[in-house]
Design an enzyme around this catalytic site. Structure first.
Site, short mmCIF file in Angstrom:
data_model
loop_
_atom_site.label_atom_id
_atom_site.label_comp_id
_atom_site.label_asym_id
_atom_site.label_seq_id
_atom_site.Cartn_x
_atom_site.Cartn_y
_atom_site.Cartn_z
N HIS A 356 -21.23 51.76 -11.43
CA HIS A 356 -21.90 51.08 -10.31
C HIS A 356 -23.23 51.71 -9.93
O HIS A 356 -23.82 51.31 -8.93
CB HIS A 356 -21.03 51.08 -9.06
N LYS A 537 -27.06 46.15 4.85
CA LYS A 537 -26.54 46.95 3.73
C LYS A 537 -26.61 48.41 4.16
O LYS A 537 -27.18 48.72 5.20
CB LYS A 537 -27.39 46.72 2.48
N ARG A 538 -26.03 49.31 3.35
CA ARG A 538 -26.16 50.73 3.67
C ARG A 538 -27.64 51.10 3.74
O ARG A 538 -28.49 50.52 3.08
CB ARG A 538 -25.45 51.57 2.61
N LYS A 543 -33.14 51.26 -1.12
CA LYS A 543 -33.01 49.88 -0.64
C LYS A 543 -34.22 49.47 0.20
O LYS A 543 -34.41 48.31 0.52
CB LYS A 543 -31.72 49.71 0.17
N THR A 645 -24.25 42.60 -3.76
CA THR A 645 -23.34 41.48 -3.59
C THR A 645 -23.68 40.75 -2.29
O THR A 645 -23.41 39.55 -2.16
CB THR A 645 -21.87 41.95 -3.56
N LYS A 649 -23.84 36.67 -1.19
CA LYS A 649 -23.23 36.09 0.02
C LYS A 649 -24.28 35.34 0.84
O LYS A 649 -24.04 34.25 1.36
CB LYS A 649 -22.61 37.19 0.89
C1 F58 Z 1 -22.68 49.68 -5.20
N1 F58 Z 1 -22.34 51.06 -5.22
C2 F58 Z 1 -24.06 49.42 -5.80
N2 F58 Z 1 -21.29 52.89 -4.31
O1 F58 Z 1 -25.03 50.19 -5.12
C3 F58 Z 1 -24.36 47.93 -5.66
O2 F58 Z 1 -25.59 47.62 -6.25
C4 F58 Z 1 -23.26 47.12 -6.30
O3 F58 Z 1 -23.42 45.76 -6.03
C5 F58 Z 1 -21.89 47.55 -5.76
O4 F58 Z 1 -21.72 48.94 -5.93
C6 F58 Z 1 -20.76 46.84 -6.46
O5 F58 Z 1 -20.91 46.94 -7.84
C7 F58 Z 1 -21.65 51.59 -4.18
O6 F58 Z 1 -21.35 50.92 -3.21
C8 F58 Z 1 -20.65 53.62 -3.38
O7 F58 Z 1 -20.52 53.23 -2.24
C9 F58 Z 1 -20.10 54.94 -3.84
C10 F58 Z 1 -19.06 55.47 -2.87
C11 F58 Z 1 -18.52 56.80 -3.31
C12 F58 Z 1 -19.57 57.82 -3.58
C13 F58 Z 1 -20.67 57.31 -4.47
C14 F58 Z 1 -21.20 55.94 -4.05
#
Ligand code: F58
Length: 800
Positions: A356, A537-538, A543, A645, A649
């Site tokens: 990811h 988003k985060r 971003k 994602t 949405k």
């Molecule tokens: C997200 N990663 C990607 N990681 O940033 C986003 O582009 C993608 O759409 C999504 O995954 C689904 O594939 C993400 O959310 C985390 O939150 C991890 C949590 C644990 C530590 C490292 C990051």
């Protein structure tokens, strides 16, 4: 009113079910029941209706020996369950009617439910969408995760700054789960290795019991139901009386302390890999309990462990459960006496790995010292895996070893242990091949494949946007919920005036509702006819919320300079949390709130610009804001956002995107058409080139008077009048480093924003574009993604 699925269930019958649970499960008299009590009673009544399909699904899987898919994820960002379950069961209308008879309001009760927030962001929410789609498609499977006592922290703003308080979803009764104390496994840590009778034996130093909590996940129309099994932790010895009597109180409580800490809290860092021992223990806790449970279930109906790979598939959601490989090998070798090579092969045949992220700072690595001390047996096995891989691939460059520079590289481990590795959008997958694992990709051509992410239309259209869902049904008929490609049938209707008007009327109503909510939540009045410009988003540098704030300031400055000018009224809406230790992201939050304070109180704006940043963005808030959005901000530095994602949405709910060629934006644009997507910015390749110019930021700023003014205004303290130097560091970095190229993309971003304004001024054009976004989003259903996993990774078949 009767339910299609269960002709016997009537409004009266369901009312009695609710009353029964209120009395006998909740223990409350209806005249003294609170909203909470009613919610529990309703949840139990609904849950009863899931149990039948759940049992039937489980039985069918046993009877037919279907291949089972196991999804291992450290995160599930579920949100509320009640309404989603009611919708999938086709019982929402009946439940609302039954409650009405009891003087209760379904919406009020649904709103009482806390979000299950066992995830940080996209990765965790994706896992939740995938669980729902697997159930909808009848893919026999289980989700495995951790039952965190505290999910993602609650965010507040104190003087504009993020403050975190613990989240406590389990402080109330959680009616959706079934505790399974009989399903438990001992998980070991630390200790040392011994050779006994020619066998390697791991003598652990610490142990904890993983105990199962099952939540049934029901798919669309209740046709199939899978299990989400979350592991809670219990101490192995309830209480060490001997030690206690000796006065050694701390040691007596040690097993309890370990158990409590392991599942105490979700790691809230979505940015950097921190290398903390507790995190490694959490990851192993999930992995070990799950793999043992998987083997136990397999052996209940099969004798031959070597046939395992014909019957199961295990998906690793990022590298967090990547100890699944070594753990499976360990159990096959140490407990089932298979030779290492055979155990390795079987394990590789069952495992899949989804990547990811490309961000180097987010890739997991563990020091060999920590791995060796927490999991001594696994460290040995990891070294054997590495050696076996090298032996099989003598040409392998040293730079890609699993163990190198005294660290275990979890990405490489997961890659080597998996038979399929997948990226989450077409662009991301190409970058996984070319940038992240080029040498491994060369050694194993065809192993890396793409499965573009998707979102469940049940939650993200039907539940979140009932107005639009009803319009879709009126226009193209029923059934689109589980066949989202059918949204394409909307296309011819877009030519119809009446349809466009109805489409925009839904949007207007959603905006009015959101405006009301913002007034209550933030105390700020916004005009529902203004453009709702949404970035949720985060908060992360890549971003580029910062670019959005810069543009907001530039717009404010324009209006100030020309107060009588014509401006398209905009409401800039932000939502999102920062990792608690991520200082730069927290500074961005502070700046957004500071800018909001100035802009929202500036009489010159006369409603033409507002900045809203409601605290504590979560799934429930997303369900409110996304249907009300006109513009979707997807503005990451190209090459950094694996997929996104939220972008899907928002488009699905009729927002137009302004975005870069990053992640799934590329595929969204392909589908809605270039003319319906406000593209700007450098490509991933141009980003790499641009960085070679060490003066990129300075040159970009010098070339834009607007940007220069923005930075000057911030530097002067115009948004921080009582601490004028607050953003000196931020401004300095913008001029001198700017790794994420905010300054280089800024001018083109402004150009694209001007095009957005022009389009918004033509309501008919906008309506066509917005409706087309909805119509073209069929591809982004998570059902399509899960079909891709089933066919190309899991080799699993639908049981329906
Ligand atoms: C997200 N990663 C990607 N990681 O940033 C986003 O582009 C993608 O759409 C999504 O995954 C689904 O594939 C993400 O959310 C985390 O939150 C991890 C949590 C644990 C530590 C490292 C990051």
């Amino acid at each position: 009113m009767t339910n299609e699925k269960e002709p016997t269930l009537t409004r009266e019958g369901f009312r009695d079910d609710i009353l029964h649970h209120l009395k006998y499960t909740v223990g409350k008299d209806r005249h003294h029941a609170s909203v909470y009590d009613w919610r529990l009673a309703l949840s139990y009544a609904l849950r009863d209706r899931i149990v039948e399909p759940w049992f039937a699904s489980t039985k069918a899987t046993w009877d037919n020996d279907y291949k089972r898919v196991y999804y291992l994820s450290m995160e599930y960002l579920i949100g509320r369950i009640l309404e989603d379950a009611a919708i999938n069961l086709g019982l929402k209308g009946l439940a609302a009617a039954a409650l009405l008879d009891l003087g209760q309001d379904f919406d009020v009760i649904a709103l009482d439910e806390p979000d299950a927030a066992l995830g940080n962001g996209g990765l965790g929410r994706l896992a939740a969408c995938y669980m729902e789609s697997m159930a909808t498609l009848g893919c026999p499977g289980y989700g495995y995760g951790v039952r965190y006592e505290h999910g993602l922290f609650r965010q507040r703003f104190e003087m504009g700054q993020q403050a975190e308080t613990p989240e406590d979803w389990l402080s109330q009764r959680h009616p959706w789960e079934f505790e399974r104390p009989e399903s438990n496994y001992t998980v070991r840590f630390k200790g040392h290795m011994e050779e006994r009778h020619g066998k390697t034996v791991w003598v652990p130093g610490e142990t904890v019991i993983a105990t199962a909590y099952d939540t049934p996940i029901v798919g669309w129309e209740g046709r199939w139901s899978n299990t989400l099994r979350l592991w809670g932790a219990k101490p192995t010895t309830l209480f060490d009386l001997e030690r206690f009597n000796r006065g050694d109180y701390a040691a007596a409580a040690a097993p309890e302390t370990l158990a409590r800490t392991i599942t105490r809290v979700l790691y809230p860092d979505d940015t950097t890999y921190a290398g903390k021992e507790l995190r490694l223990k959490q990851e192993y806790f999930l992995t070990s309990a799950s793999i043992k449970d998987i083997l136990r279930r397999y052996l209940e109906s099969h004798d031959d462990i070597t046939e395992l790979d014909k019957h199961i598939a295990i998906q690793m959601n990022d590298t967090h459960p990547a100890l699944a490989g070594p753990e499976l090998i360990r159990l096959l070798v140490d407990r089932h006496d298979l030779p290492f090579e055979q155990a390795l092969e079987i394990s590789q045949n069952v495992l899949g790995y989804t990547n990811h992220t490309l961000l180097p700072e987010a890739l997991e690595r563990w020091s060999t010292w920590l791995m060796g001390s927490v999991l001594p047996r696994h460290m040995q096995i990891i070294e054997k895996i590495d050696a076996a891989h090298l032996k099989a691939n003598p040409a392998r460059p040293a730079s890609i070893g699993i163990v190198r520079n005294h660290e275990v590289h979890m990405g490489e481990l997961a890659f080597v242990m998996a038979n399929r590795v997948n990226g989450v959008s077409a662009l991301h997958t190409e970058l996984v091949k070319s940038q992240l694992f080029p040498a491994l990709d060369k050694l194993h051509p065809g192993r890396v494949i793409n499965v573009t992410n998707g979102v469940t239309p049940r939650r993200w259209l039907k539940l979140a946007n009932p107005g639009l869902a009803d319009l879709v049904t009126e226009t193209i008929g029923e059934g689109w919920e589980a066949d989202l490609d059918r949204l394409e049938e909307l296309v011819p209707h877009i030519e119809d005036n009446g349809f466009r008007e109805a489409f925009m009327a839904v949007k207007r109503a959603n905006k009015a509702e959101a405006a009301h909510w913002m007034k209550v939540k933030c105390g700020i009045e916004v005009d529902p006819d203004a453009m709702f410009d949404v970035q949720v988003k985060r908060i992360h540098e890549y971003k580029r919320q910062l670019m959005n704030v810069f543009e907001t300031i530039a717009q404010w400055h324009e209006i100030k300079k020309n107060p009588e000018g014509d401006f398209v009224p905009r409401v800039k809406i932000f939502g999102g949390k920062s990792a608690p230790g991520y200082a730069v992201a927290k500074e961005i939050i502070h700046l957004i709130n500071d800018v909001a304070e100035v802009v929202n109180n500036d009489p010159d704006m006369r409603g033409r610009l507002k900045v809203i940043y409601p605290p504590n963005y979560n799934v429930t808030m997303a369900e409110r804001l996304i249907p009300a959005a006109d513009l979707s901000e997807q503005i990451s530095t190209a090459g950094k956002e694996a997929s996104g994602t939220g972008n899907m949405k928002l488009s699905l709910n009729g927002a137009l995107s302004i975005g870069t060629l990053d992640g799934a934006n590329v595929e969204i644009r392909e589908r809605v058409g270039a003319e319906n997507f406000f593209l700007f910015g450098m490509t991933a390749q141009e980003v790499i080139e641009r960085r070679k110019n060490v003066n990129h930021a300075r040159e970009a700023i010098e070339a834009s008077q607007a940007l220069k003014d923005v930075l000057q205004l911030i530097a002067e303290g115009r948004f921080s009048p009582n601490q004028r130097d607050r953003y000196h560091g931020l401004v300095h970095r913008a001029w001198n480093s700017d790794y994420f190229l905010v300054t280089s993309d800024f001018t083109d971003y402004q150009r694209a924003q001007a095009e957005v304004d022009a389009a918004f001024l033509d309501p008919d054009r906008w309506a066509r574009m917005a409706a087309l976004n909805t119509a073209k989003m069929g591809f982004f259903s998570s059902d399509r993604s899960i079909r891709g996993y089933m066919e190309n990774i899991w080799g699993a078949r639908s049981a329906l």
